[in-house]
Design a protein around this motif. Sequence first.
Motif, short mmCIF file in Angstrom:
data_model
loop_
_atom_site.label_atom_id
_atom_site.label_comp_id
_atom_site.label_asym_id
_atom_site.label_seq_id
_atom_site.Cartn_x
_atom_site.Cartn_y
_atom_site.Cartn_z
N LEU A 1 0.84 -1.21 0.00
CA LEU A 1 0.00 0.00 0.00
C LEU A 1 0.87 1.25 0.00
O LEU A 1 0.61 2.20 -0.74
N SER A 2 1.92 1.24 0.81
CA SER A 2 2.75 2.46 0.85
C SER A 2 3.52 2.61 -0.48
O SER A 2 3.71 3.72 -0.96
N MET A 3 3.89 1.50 -1.11
CA MET A 3 4.56 1.60 -2.41
C MET A 3 3.59 2.06 -3.50
O MET A 3 3.95 2.79 -4.42
N VAL A 4 2.32 1.64 -3.39
CA VAL A 4 1.30 2.10 -4.35
C VAL A 4 1.14 3.62 -4.22
O VAL A 4 1.11 4.35 -5.22
N ALA A 5 1.09 4.10 -2.98
CA ALA A 5 0.93 5.55 -2.75
C ALA A 5 2.09 6.31 -3.39
O ALA A 5 1.89 7.33 -4.06
N GLN A 6 3.30 5.77 -3.22
CA GLN A 6 4.50 6.39 -3.80
C GLN A 6 4.42 6.39 -5.33
O GLN A 6 4.74 7.38 -5.99
N SER A 7 3.98 5.27 -5.85
CA SER A 7 3.92 5.11 -7.30
C SER A 7 2.91 6.08 -7.92
O SER A 7 3.18 6.72 -8.94
N VAL A 8 1.75 6.18 -7.28
CA VAL A 8 0.72 7.09 -7.78
C VAL A 8 1.21 8.53 -7.71
O VAL A 8 0.98 9.33 -8.63
#
Length: 353
Positions: free
Chosen positions: A203-210
């Motif tokens: 989830l934290s990597m998704v937030a970074q990616s977005v």
Amino acid sequence: MQTQKIIISEDLGYNLPRAIEQCPHDRLFVLTDRTTHDKCWPVIADIPGIQHAEHIIIEATDEHKNIEALTHVWSALGQRGGTRHSLLINLGGGMVTDLGGFAAATFKRGITYINIPTTLLAMVDAAVGGKTGINFNGLKNEVGAFCPSACVLIDTEFLKTLDYHNLCSGYAEMLKHGLISNNANWAELLTFELDNVNYRRLLSMVAQSVAIKEQIVKEDPYEQGIRKALNLGHTAGHAFESLALAEGRTVLHGYAVAWGLVCELYLSSILTGFPKDKLRQTLQFIKTYYGTFAFDCKSYEQLYQLMTHDKKNTSGIINFTLLADVGEVRINQTADKETIFDMLDFYREAMGC
Ligand code: GLY
């Protein structure tokens, strides 16, 4: 372009009613495909503010991202009292958010819409950035519009329901975002275990990616310049996808992008000086989780022709986005036929096909 609010939500029951409230409307519609209607609608069905929405359902999968499905959505909106002040919520993967976004962009010259992406690919790419559209005349995303949703709600619950292949498919776009951003992001992405998922970390990597995509879209919403960075891996990737389609093989978009990244990082290493050790590390990760797309040298000419027909090209010259290093993007790069055949030789040898 109007800005798009992106909410990483751990509680749609809290975030969705607020997002709806911020979009004043007369009628509320929810668009799903058959799969997301069965699997994802129940997750939000009891949330206040959405129970009385009108449902519009289309067939699932990319082959239905077409004019017939679009007409069905326009008709449903019109017949069930949709007006210029109605609100559409797209609940689904990239096919639903692309087609629903285009329906919203065009119905009564444009209505407000919210995206709730349910696949990783849609969360980090398709649902973000305002590209909407349908396939037409056998060409992917041939007709469409830039029209951002008012809000994108990314919810962790849907991440947990993803199967392994769809997880890998979306993760390829995250890998691409890492490569075009910085060493820390890229290195972190290579340590993630796709076969043993830590959802909190994901989830934290998704937030970074977005956030990486959001920043690029903010700088260049209509893809005149730096937004082309997001095309890394896609020139070769789209050719693999089209070859697979022509041969009746099923390939998920993100897998084709991952294999395209191997090709285009190799091209980067010979044309723009991308470090060979970083090429090797990225290639190893892709080989481990994505396997390989097998073809022999008899397909080179067809792959080359497919690349020349990519809609990102101008005047028939193949356009690549390459890297001089992680985070050092070089847009509008070209390569001649011999170099592209050399790239395909490298791919086959390195990936063992
Ligand atoms: N999927 C690439 C972009 O949104 O520009």
